[in-house]
Design a protein around this motif. Structure first.
Motif, short mmCIF file in Angstrom:
data_model
loop_
_atom_site.label_atom_id
_atom_site.label_comp_id
_atom_site.label_asym_id
_atom_site.label_seq_id
_atom_site.Cartn_x
_atom_site.Cartn_y
_atom_site.Cartn_z
N ILE A 199 0.83 -1.21 0.00
CA ILE A 199 0.00 0.00 0.00
C ILE A 199 0.87 1.25 0.00
CG2 ILE A 199 -1.56 1.38 1.44
CD1 ILE A 199 -2.98 -0.75 -0.15
N ILE A 200 1.94 1.25 0.79
CA ILE A 200 2.84 2.40 0.82
C ILE A 200 3.42 2.64 -0.57
CG2 ILE A 200 5.01 3.28 1.76
CD1 ILE A 200 4.40 1.66 4.31
N GLU A 201 3.84 1.57 -1.24
CA GLU A 201 4.42 1.71 -2.59
C GLU A 201 3.38 2.22 -3.58
OE1 GLU A 201 6.78 -1.02 -5.92
OE2 GLU A 201 6.32 -1.83 -3.94
N HIS A 202 2.13 1.76 -3.44
CA HIS A 202 1.04 2.22 -4.31
C HIS A 202 0.72 3.69 -4.06
CE1 HIS A 202 -3.04 2.51 -6.01
NE2 HIS A 202 -3.43 2.94 -4.82
N TRP A 203 0.83 4.12 -2.83
CA TRP A 203 0.37 5.43 -2.38
C TRP A 203 1.43 6.52 -2.50
CZ3 TRP A 203 0.31 6.62 3.48
CH2 TRP A 203 -0.33 7.85 3.73
N LEU A 204 2.69 6.18 -2.18
CA LEU A 204 3.75 7.18 -2.05
C LEU A 204 4.95 6.84 -2.93
CD1 LEU A 204 3.72 7.40 1.86
CD2 LEU A 204 2.61 9.00 0.28
N LYS A 205 5.57 7.87 -3.48
CA LYS A 205 6.83 7.73 -4.21
C LYS A 205 7.96 8.15 -3.28
CE LYS A 205 9.37 9.34 -8.32
NZ LYS A 205 9.81 7.98 -8.67
N ASP A 206 8.99 7.32 -3.18
CA ASP A 206 10.04 7.60 -2.21
C ASP A 206 11.33 8.05 -2.89
OD1 ASP A 206 10.11 4.64 -2.97
OD2 ASP A 206 12.05 4.85 -1.96
N TYR A 207 12.01 8.98 -2.21
CA TYR A 207 13.32 9.50 -2.63
C TYR A 207 14.26 9.34 -1.44
CZ TYR A 207 10.44 11.87 -6.18
OH TYR A 207 9.56 12.17 -7.19
N PRO A 208 14.93 8.20 -1.31
CA PRO A 208 15.80 7.98 -0.15
C PRO A 208 17.25 8.41 -0.41
CG PRO A 208 15.51 5.94 -1.35
CD PRO A 208 14.75 6.99 -2.12
N GLU A 230 6.38 11.39 -1.50
CA GLU A 230 5.37 12.23 -2.13
C GLU A 230 4.17 11.38 -2.56
OE1 GLU A 230 7.95 15.75 -4.28
OE2 GLU A 230 7.46 13.96 -5.43
N GLN A 231 3.00 11.90 -2.34
CA GLN A 231 1.79 11.17 -2.72
C GLN A 231 1.69 11.06 -4.24
OE1 GLN A 231 -1.74 12.53 -0.78
NE2 GLN A 231 -3.11 11.24 -1.98
N LYS A 232 1.42 9.84 -4.71
CA LYS A 232 1.26 9.63 -6.15
C LYS A 232 -0.10 9.03 -6.50
CE LYS A 232 3.57 5.08 -6.19
NZ LYS A 232 4.67 4.29 -6.78
N SER A 233 -0.83 8.54 -5.48
CA SER A 233 -2.17 7.99 -5.69
C SER A 233 -3.11 8.58 -4.65
CB SER A 233 -2.17 6.47 -5.57
OG SER A 233 -1.34 5.88 -6.54
N LEU A 264 10.02 13.12 11.84
CA LEU A 264 9.04 12.86 10.80
C LEU A 264 8.17 14.09 10.62
CD1 LEU A 264 7.16 9.75 9.80
CD2 LEU A 264 5.76 11.74 10.41
N LEU A 265 8.14 14.61 9.41
CA LEU A 265 7.32 15.77 9.05
C LEU A 265 6.27 15.32 8.06
CD1 LEU A 265 10.20 18.37 8.50
CD2 LEU A 265 9.00 17.84 10.63
N ALA A 266 5.00 15.47 8.40
CA ALA A 266 3.92 15.02 7.52
C ALA A 266 2.91 16.13 7.33
CB ALA A 266 3.24 13.78 8.11
N GLY A 267 2.27 16.15 6.16
CA GLY A 267 1.23 17.14 5.91
C GLY A 267 1.18 17.53 4.45
N GLY A 268 0.61 18.70 4.20
CA GLY A 268 0.39 19.15 2.84
C GLY A 268 1.59 19.88 2.26
N SER A 269 1.76 19.74 0.97
CA SER A 269 2.86 20.40 0.28
C SER A 269 2.44 21.82 -0.14
CB SER A 269 3.25 19.60 -0.97
OG SER A 269 4.22 20.28 -1.72
N ALA A 270 3.38 22.76 -0.09
CA ALA A 270 3.10 24.11 -0.56
C ALA A 270 2.83 24.09 -2.06
CB ALA A 270 4.28 25.03 -0.25
N GLU A 278 8.39 19.13 -7.67
CA GLU A 278 8.46 17.69 -7.41
C GLU A 278 9.87 17.30 -6.95
OE1 GLU A 278 7.76 13.47 -9.83
OE2 GLU A 278 7.18 15.40 -10.73
N ALA A 279 9.91 16.42 -5.98
CA ALA A 279 11.16 15.84 -5.46
C ALA A 279 12.00 16.84 -4.67
CB ALA A 279 11.99 15.21 -6.58
N VAL A 280 11.44 18.00 -4.32
CA VAL A 280 12.18 18.98 -3.51
C VAL A 280 11.79 18.80 -2.05
CG1 VAL A 280 12.57 21.41 -3.04
CG2 VAL A 280 12.33 20.63 -5.40
#
Length: 315
Positions: free
Chosen positions: A10-19, A31-34, A261-267, A272-274
């Motif tokens: 579900i995490i992979e379906h929902w979020l794109k990761d930049y580690p 970043e949310q992708k779905s 951990l910082l979570a919430g809405g993006s400005a 993307e990817a910043v």
């Protein structure tokens, strides 16, 4: 006890990761992708129920409530955590996601983290809120957060010895922009004592709290107490190991990893990817000198997802 594995699919379906990993500093931007609709909500629900199960048992028992009160029965309006105010739900969301991300991703040091139980029952104001609300449905109000670290995870070696903790801060904001980020990380603004015409941050934000955090936080003692109550046989060696670590005189040495951990809405103008915090090297504001892991979860419909998720727990 917390027994649910993180929903990696579900995490992979929902979020794109930049580690990224640089020395003793790990950073993951998600970043949310779905859309956070039914699929994501139902995929997250078992983990959230597992995370809140101990506190739910504890608070319902303290208030004299059934775990599954029928509609119209005493206390049905005060079910935990469904009944909690919106701002409290968002705080809890960040704390649960801290555990989920710790178990789902390879953090700095590549340790195998274990989350035996979440510490939500230690939020004393919630206990008072549930008790009162179950007896007077009109007594809704805001709820104070739990004191101490927002999350505790441990590393257990093959002999049951605890060798490392992960602890830190989880923050939710409806929109993360530069001023919001600065306020969270550097503290509220006050008048500059050297120039009253200017305003500066008071230095009492997340960096301050992380830098001065105890190597062995109070949450470790709380975790030990819960293990003694809930699973004394299964975690006997862990409990004994924690005894040695927690003693004031000649404690057994252990290591700590700091988590932010910082979570919430993006400005709206963020590209993307910043990320919010720099990833190329450890931020200069971090001076504790331990392993540091930052996780940023930027969502487009986070508020709606959180409310739908918490409404759906234990239907």
């Amino acid at each position: 006890m917390h027994t649910e594995d993180p929903p990696k699919a579900i995490i992979e379906h929902w979020l794109k990761d930049y580690p990224s990993k640089k020395g003793r500093y790990g950073h993951i931007l998600l970043e949310q992708k779905s859309p956070g609709g039914d699929t994501v909500r139902e995929g997250l629900r078992p983990y959230f129920e597992s995370a809140h199960s101990d506190a739910r048992n504890h608070f319902h028992s303290f208030a004299g409530m059934s775990l599954h009160p029928d509609a119209g029965t005493p206390g049905c309006n005060a079910k935990y955590p469904n009944c909690l105010p919106s701002i409290t739900r968002r705080g809890l969301f960040g704390e649960v996601m801290s555990g989920m991300m710790t178990e789902a991703f390879d953090f700095i040091g590549e340790h195998e983290w274990v989350v035996p139980v979440f510490l939500f029952r230690k939020q004393e104001d919630v206990q008072q809120y549930i008790y009162t609300l179950s007896r007077d449905p009109a007594r809704t109000r805001e709820v104070y957060g739990r004191k101490g670290d927002d999350f505790i995870g441990i590393v257990i070696d093959s002999e049951g010895k605890v060798t490392r903790f992960i602890a830190g801060e989880a923050k939710w904001r409806q929109t993360w922009n530069d001023s919001t980020l600065a306020g969270v990380m550097l503290g509220d603004k006050i008048k500059d004592p050297n120039d009253p015409s200017k305003r500066i941050h008071n230095g009492k934000g997340v960096w301050f709290e992380i830098n001065r955090a105890l190597k062995v936080p109070m949450g470790v003692k709380q975790l030990q107490g819960l293990l003694q109550e809930l699973a004394p046989d299964d975690y006997a060696q862990v409990i004994l190991s924690l005894d040695r670590i927690l003693q004031l005189e000649n404690p057994e040495p252990t290591e700590r990893t700091d988590l932010i951990l910082l979570a919430g809405g993006s400005a709206a103008r963020r590209e993307e990817a910043v990320p919010l915090l720099r990833w190329e090297k450890t931020p200069a504001e971090y001076t504790a000198g331990r392993d540091l892991q930052v996780v940023e979860i930027l969502l487009t419909d986070g508020g709606q997802l959180i409310d739908a998720l918490y409404d759906s727990l234990w239907p």
